[in-house]
Design a protein around this motif. Structure first.
Motif, PDB file in Angstrom:
ATOM      1  N   HIS A 123      44.605  27.610  46.456  1.00 36.75           N
ATOM      2  CA  HIS A 123      45.440  28.726  46.896  1.00 36.75           C
ATOM      3  C   HIS A 123      44.902  30.085  46.461  1.00 36.75           C
ATOM      4  O   HIS A 123      45.547  31.109  46.705  1.00 36.75           O
ATOM      5  N   ALA A 124      43.737  30.099  45.813  1.00 39.13           N
ATOM      6  CA  ALA A 124      43.202  31.386  45.327  1.00 39.13           C
ATOM      7  C   ALA A 124      42.861  32.298  46.503  1.00 39.13           C
ATOM      8  O   ALA A 124      42.488  31.843  47.590  1.00 39.13           O
ATOM      9  N   ARG A 125      42.984  33.581  46.252  1.00 39.54           N
ATOM     10  CA  ARG A 125      42.618  34.550  47.296  1.00 39.54           C
ATOM     11  C   ARG A 125      41.756  35.644  46.666  1.00 39.54           C
ATOM     12  O   ARG A 125      41.814  35.866  45.441  1.00 39.54           O
ATOM     13  N   PRO A 126      40.952  36.337  47.481  1.00 44.74           N
ATOM     14  CA  PRO A 126      40.086  37.383  46.934  1.00 44.74           C
ATOM     15  C   PRO A 126      40.893  38.404  46.128  1.00 44.74           C
ATOM     16  O   PRO A 126      42.013  38.769  46.516  1.00 44.74           O
ATOM     17  N   GLY A 127      40.314  38.817  45.020  1.00 39.82           N
ATOM     18  CA  GLY A 127      40.953  39.827  44.173  1.00 39.82           C
ATOM     19  C   GLY A 127      41.857  39.237  43.112  1.00 39.82           C
ATOM     20  O   GLY A 127      42.278  39.937  42.195  1.00 39.82           O
ATOM     21  N   GLN A 128      42.129  37.936  43.194  1.00 43.78           N
ATOM     22  CA  GLN A 128      43.060  37.318  42.238  1.00 43.78           C
ATOM     23  C   GLN A 128      42.387  37.082  40.878  1.00 43.78           C
ATOM     24  O   GLN A 128      41.176  36.859  40.816  1.00 43.78           O
ATOM     25  N   LEU A 129      43.201  37.123  39.843  1.00 44.04           N
ATOM     26  CA  LEU A 129      42.739  36.803  38.483  1.00 44.04           C
ATOM     27  C   LEU A 129      43.293  35.438  38.098  1.00 44.04           C
ATOM     28  O   LEU A 129      44.497  35.208  38.210  1.00 44.04           O
ATOM     29  N   LEU A 130      42.409  34.529  37.664  1.00 38.97           N
ATOM     30  CA  LEU A 130      42.852  33.203  37.205  1.00 38.97           C
ATOM     31  C   LEU A 130      42.514  33.069  35.724  1.00 38.97           C
ATOM     32  O   LEU A 130      41.349  33.239  35.338  1.00 38.97           O
ATOM     33  N   VAL A 131      43.527  32.782  34.935  1.00 35.10           N
ATOM     34  CA  VAL A 131      43.314  32.650  33.489  1.00 35.10           C
ATOM     35  C   VAL A 131      43.741  31.257  33.045  1.00 35.10           C
ATOM     36  O   VAL A 131      44.904  30.871  33.198  1.00 35.10           O
TER      37      VAL A 131
END
Ligand code: NAD
Length: 429
Positions: A123-131
């Motif tokens: 579900h990630a999209r450009p510009g997203q931050l995943l921590v």
């Protein structure tokens, strides 16, 4: 080399971002509440409908200050709970905080972590931050996030931002609440580190930045390995003190007056919870795969695993000293949570101690104001409200919850004080 930059609390935290927290357990829920209190819109995503119901009905084990935050958050539109993993697609930042246990052979169980990361990647999209905040082996962030994101055409630190920031929450200890505990952050690149540091700066007094997710992953494993080794060492001290008829607590307190080179660790009946009994095995497992080893850590973990069994043997001896056979002996375990001030019994040494004594035929009861029920192999025991009203052949003090009055123990025979938190623990295992 880590930069060691300590960002002040309000530094550059982006206000009003939407943050999805995947996994609302002992750690994820306080994380979600801290982020909400810092001004973010929060969506808490959990696969367990039961957990979500418990959260929304306040049936959760939280410190009073965090319970207040939850009461406030539940009434607001900018705090939502969901079972739908697709919810993370709308978030500006995603925090992954799912369990990383070990199986009964002490092999890391990455089932929940792999599933949560796969869902976040999907579900990630450009510009997203995943921590990623779950404790895991060195390289997890790259294996489960950076690599799979790249396969989707999302390059870390360019299209999406990825970091590891280990949780340091100390359940039941208000002195170490998240807002008082510095946070380590290591991104897949400088922009990832900066963004993750900015997000978390609103929830911690300072951020310590390191140059890679791997350094951050190892720092977390090392913190808990350090504790495990020192607890094993403290247990050895307790055993030596039994031989020398000394009180180990007095010895530790005396040594702790040295202002450098010593940290006090206290002996006990074993370790529990989701960290100390598990985390060092992530390191040992990884080193074994690399045909390497950490013998000191290995030995400490073996000693820790053997501790509850040693308590059972000591209890048997104590019964024998009173002329009582284990079969039919009336044994009370005071406190079954893995540590004071929590209701958590995961990996609690009390479980193995109760099972061990029950297997010897003892009639084992327990009393713990925070744990009303205990299910062992389908047999449900209920906490005794007034254990002082009964006769016992042996009483094991396992967990000393704050506010529990144990003064009635002073004139009771057959007490084994396993916590070493109170004076005169000479009878301890
Ligand atoms: N408990 C602690 O004291 C502590 C302290 C510091 C770090 N940690 C680390 O934090 C992490 C989380 O531990 P915890 O104690 O909060 O675990 P937990 O078991 O209390 O909670 C995890 C939650 O994640 C949910 N979950 C599992 N798989 C999921 C998925 N695929 N998607 C969404 N939700 C999912 C579960 O339903 C559960 O509610 C672990 O890596 C642990 O080592 C724990």
């Amino acid at each position: 080399m880590g930069e060691g930059v300590d960002l002040p609390q309000q530094a550059t935290a982006p206000r009003c971002a939407t943050v999805a927290v995947i996994g609302l357990g002992y750690v994820g829920l306080p994380t979600a509440l801290s982020l909400h209190a810092a001004g973010h819109t929060v969506v808490g995503v959990d696969v367990s409908g039961r957990r979500l119901a418990d959260v929304s009905e306040l049936r959760v084990d939280l410190a009073p200050a965090q319970r207040e935050l939850l009461v406030t958050a539940l009434g607001r539109e900018d705090f939502r709970l969901s079972r739908d993993p697709a919810e993370v697609a709308d978030a500006d930042a995603v925090i992954i905080c799912v369990p990383t246990p070990v199986d009964r052979h002490h092999v890391p169980d990455l089932t929940a972590l792999s599933a949560a990361c796969a869902s976040a990647v999907e579900h990630a999209r450009p510009g997203q931050l995943l921590v990623l905040t779950s404790t895991s082996y060195v390289g997890t962030t790259r294996d489960l996030l950076v690599g799979p994101l790249s396969e989707r055409g999302l390059e870390a630190d360019t299209d999406v931002f990825v970091a590891f920031a280990p949780e340091r929450i100390d359940p039941g200890n208000p002195a170490h609440s998240p807002d008082r505990t510095p946070r380590v952050v290591g991104g897949a690149g400088p922009r990832s580190t900066q963004l993750a540091a900015s997000l978390l700066a609103g929830t911690a007094p300072s951020i310590h930045r390191v140059d890679s997710p791997e350094t951050a992953e190892m720092s977390k494993l090392w913190e808990n390995t350090f504790r495990a080794v020192n607890i094993a060492l403290a247990n050895e001290l307790a055993d030596a003190c039994v031989e020398l008829t000394l009180d180990p607590r007095e010895v530790v307190e005396a040594a702790a007056t040295k202002p450098y080179g010593f940290l006090p660790f206290y002996p006990g009946p074993g370790v529990g919870g989701h960290c100390i009994p598990c985390d060092p095995h992530y390191l040992l497992w990884q080193l074994k795969a690399l045909r390497s080893a950490a013998p000191l850590v290995d030995s400490a973990m073996s000693a820790i695993a053997a501790r509850p069994g040693a308590v059972v043997r000591r209890a048997r001896e104590a019964l024998a000293e009173r002329g009582v056979t284990p079969a039919g002996a009336r044994v009370l375990v005071l406190g079954v949570a893995y540590k004071p001030a929590v209701a958590d019994v995961r990996e609690s040494p009390a479980l193995e101690i109760i099972d061990g004594l029950s297997a010897l035929g003892a009639d084992v009861a327990y009393s713990d104001p925070l744990v009303p029920e205990l299910d062992r192999a389908g047999a449900v025991r209920r906490s005794l409200a007034a254990p002082e009203d009964h006769d016992w052949d042996l009483i094991l003090v396992h967990t000393d919850h704050p506010g529990t009055d144990l003064s009635w123990l002073s004139d009771r025979p057959g007490v084994l004080e396993l916590t070493h938190r109170r004076p005169a623990a000479a009878g301890a295992a």
